[in-house]
Write an enzyme that holds these catalytic residues in place. Structure first.
Site, PDB file in Angstrom:
ATOM      1  N   THR A 180       0.906  -1.167   0.000  1.00  0.00           N
ATOM      2  CA  THR A 180       0.000   0.000   0.000  1.00  0.00           C
ATOM      3  C   THR A 180       0.928   1.196   0.000  1.00  0.00           C
ATOM      4  O   THR A 180       2.111   1.046   0.299  1.00  0.00           O
ATOM      5  CB  THR A 180      -0.885  -0.008   1.283  1.00  0.00           C
ATOM      6  N   ARG A 208     -13.941  -6.926  -2.438  1.00  0.00           N
ATOM      7  CA  ARG A 208     -13.381  -6.774  -1.074  1.00  0.00           C
ATOM      8  C   ARG A 208     -12.759  -5.376  -0.924  1.00  0.00           C
ATOM      9  O   ARG A 208     -12.051  -4.906  -1.793  1.00  0.00           O
ATOM     10  CB  ARG A 208     -12.343  -7.857  -0.837  1.00  0.00           C
ATOM     11  N   GLY A 210     -10.415  -3.072   1.780  1.00  0.00           N
ATOM     12  CA  GLY A 210      -9.584  -3.146   2.976  1.00  0.00           C
ATOM     13  C   GLY A 210      -9.697  -1.906   3.833  1.00  0.00           C
ATOM     14  O   GLY A 210     -10.656  -1.133   3.732  1.00  0.00           O
TER      15      GLY A 210
HETATM   16  N1  ASP Z   1      -4.024  -2.575   4.017  1.00  0.00           N
HETATM   17  C1  ASP Z   1      -4.161  -2.991   2.638  1.00  0.00           C
HETATM   18  C2  ASP Z   1      -5.467  -3.696   2.475  1.00  0.00           C
HETATM   19  O1  ASP Z   1      -5.837  -4.463   3.333  1.00  0.00           O
HETATM   20  C3  ASP Z   1      -3.057  -3.866   2.187  1.00  0.00           C
HETATM   21  C4  ASP Z   1      -1.689  -3.530   2.703  1.00  0.00           C
HETATM   22  O2  ASP Z   1      -1.461  -2.457   3.196  1.00  0.00           O
HETATM   23  O3  ASP Z   1      -0.786  -4.346   2.604  1.00  0.00           O
HETATM   24  O4  ASP Z   1      -6.098  -3.528   1.465  1.00  0.00           O
END
Ligand code: ASP
Length: 322
Positions: A180, A208, A210
């Site tokens: 991210t 989905r 996040g």
């Molecule tokens: N937090 C992000 C998500 O769950 C993924 C990540 O930061 O690695 O979409």
């Protein structure tokens, strides 16, 4: 970490906590990640050094990270289990808690600009899917074809993840799973802002969403406490309201930024299976960059202009102002 003087600025960025395992990192790749982080720090530094707003600095830094195919956001975003890219982003202004977020989009070149348009040009905080895309078109945002967002690295990661799923193998490689990008800043006037953008998690279910675009989970900014951008296993970060929890520990329990962010990342998220980390700046200019996994691509710049970056559990490396 040290705090900043009243009229100094600070910008912190991350390129995700899903770092490449140290055993698989090459000197060339490591240098490329540091260079990508430096470009983003530099973009934000330019804004803040000119007396610009924290909101503009986090926008500029996240755009630079979205444009960089090494990181999982914008160009280089990961794929869903159906082989599509669905991007999420959010931005928040600490002055008045104005916020904008989008989820499940693919097309706008810079998803963070879509989130900012939601904040500034709509009556809403959160738009999703096809309607969010229509809104982006109506706002005249730059769009790209799917080939622009494609990278071999992310496509291959999807194939490997799907193959492991079929065979029942456990995926230990964090870099294949997530990533991210994000930025938090305090400008010379003392205003805070946060921005986060992501492709989400590799092989996620279509639809989905996040933590990144969820205000209070992956993104939070409030001038009275702190600005936070998170990266990690989003479902857990949502359940623990990670960003807002850090601010609450400061506001109601009198904790320092470092104490509050470590309490959430290390003492709450880690035991719950929420691997990842956060970047945070406090109203006093303090910075905290905790993570509970093997590494987090990260960087900091202050008014002295020195760009500082790190990947693993190591001190930030200084790159002199050019
Ligand atoms: N937090 C992000 C998500 O769950 C993924 C990540 O930061 O690695 O979409």
């Amino acid at each position: 970490m040290t705090t900043t003087s009243d009229n100094d600025f600070v910008l912190a960025i991350h390129g995700g906590a899903g770092t490449i395992l140290r055993s698989k990192m090459t000197p060339e790749r490591e240098a490329a990640y540091h260079a990508g982080l430096r470009r983003a720090l530099d973009a934000g530094r330019t804004v803040l050094a000119d007396g610009g707003a924290a909101l503009d600095a986090v926008t500029a830094a996240v755009m630079a990270l979205e444009d960089e195919p090494l990181f999982n956001a914008g160009r280089g975003a990961v794929y869903t289990s159906a082989g599509k890219q669905e991007m999420d982003a959010a931005i928040m202004d600490g002055r008045d808690r104005a916020a904008g977020a989008i989820a499940g989009i693919c097309g706008p070149r810079n998803p963070i600009l879509a989130a900012r348009a939601v904040m500034e040009k709509s009556d809403h905080v959160f738009l999703i899917g096809e309607s969010a895309m229509q809104f982006c078109r109506a706002q005249g945002l730059a769009f790209e074809e799917s080939s622009y967002f494609y990278t071999d690295q992310r496509w291959n990661a999807l194939q490997e993840t799907l193959a492991m799923r079929r065979s029942g193998a456990d995926d230990q490689d964090e870099s294949r799973k997530h990533g991210t990008v994000g930025a938090v800043a305090r400008d010379r006037k003392g205003n805070l802002a946060a921005a986060t953008s992501t492709g989400g998690m590799t092989a996620k279910s279509p639809g989905r969403v996040g933590d990144s675009p969820v205000i209070g989970a992956g993104t939070w900014a409030d001038n009275e406490t702190c600005a936070v951008s998170a990266t990690g296993h989003g479902e857990i970060f949502i359940r623990y309201a990670a960003g807002h929890e850090i601010a609450s520990l400061m506001r109601y329990a009198g904790r320092s930024l470092e104490e509050a962010s470590r309490a959430v990342v290390v003492d709450m998220l880690a035991p719950a299976g929420g691997s990842g980390g956060v970047i945070a700046v406090g109203r006093d200019g303090s910075v905290s960059l905790p993570f509970n996994c093997s590494g987090m691509y990260r960087g900091v710049v202050r008014g002295d202009g020195v760009l500082r970056t790190a990947i693993y559990d190591e001190p930030l490396m200084d790159f002199a102002k050019d």
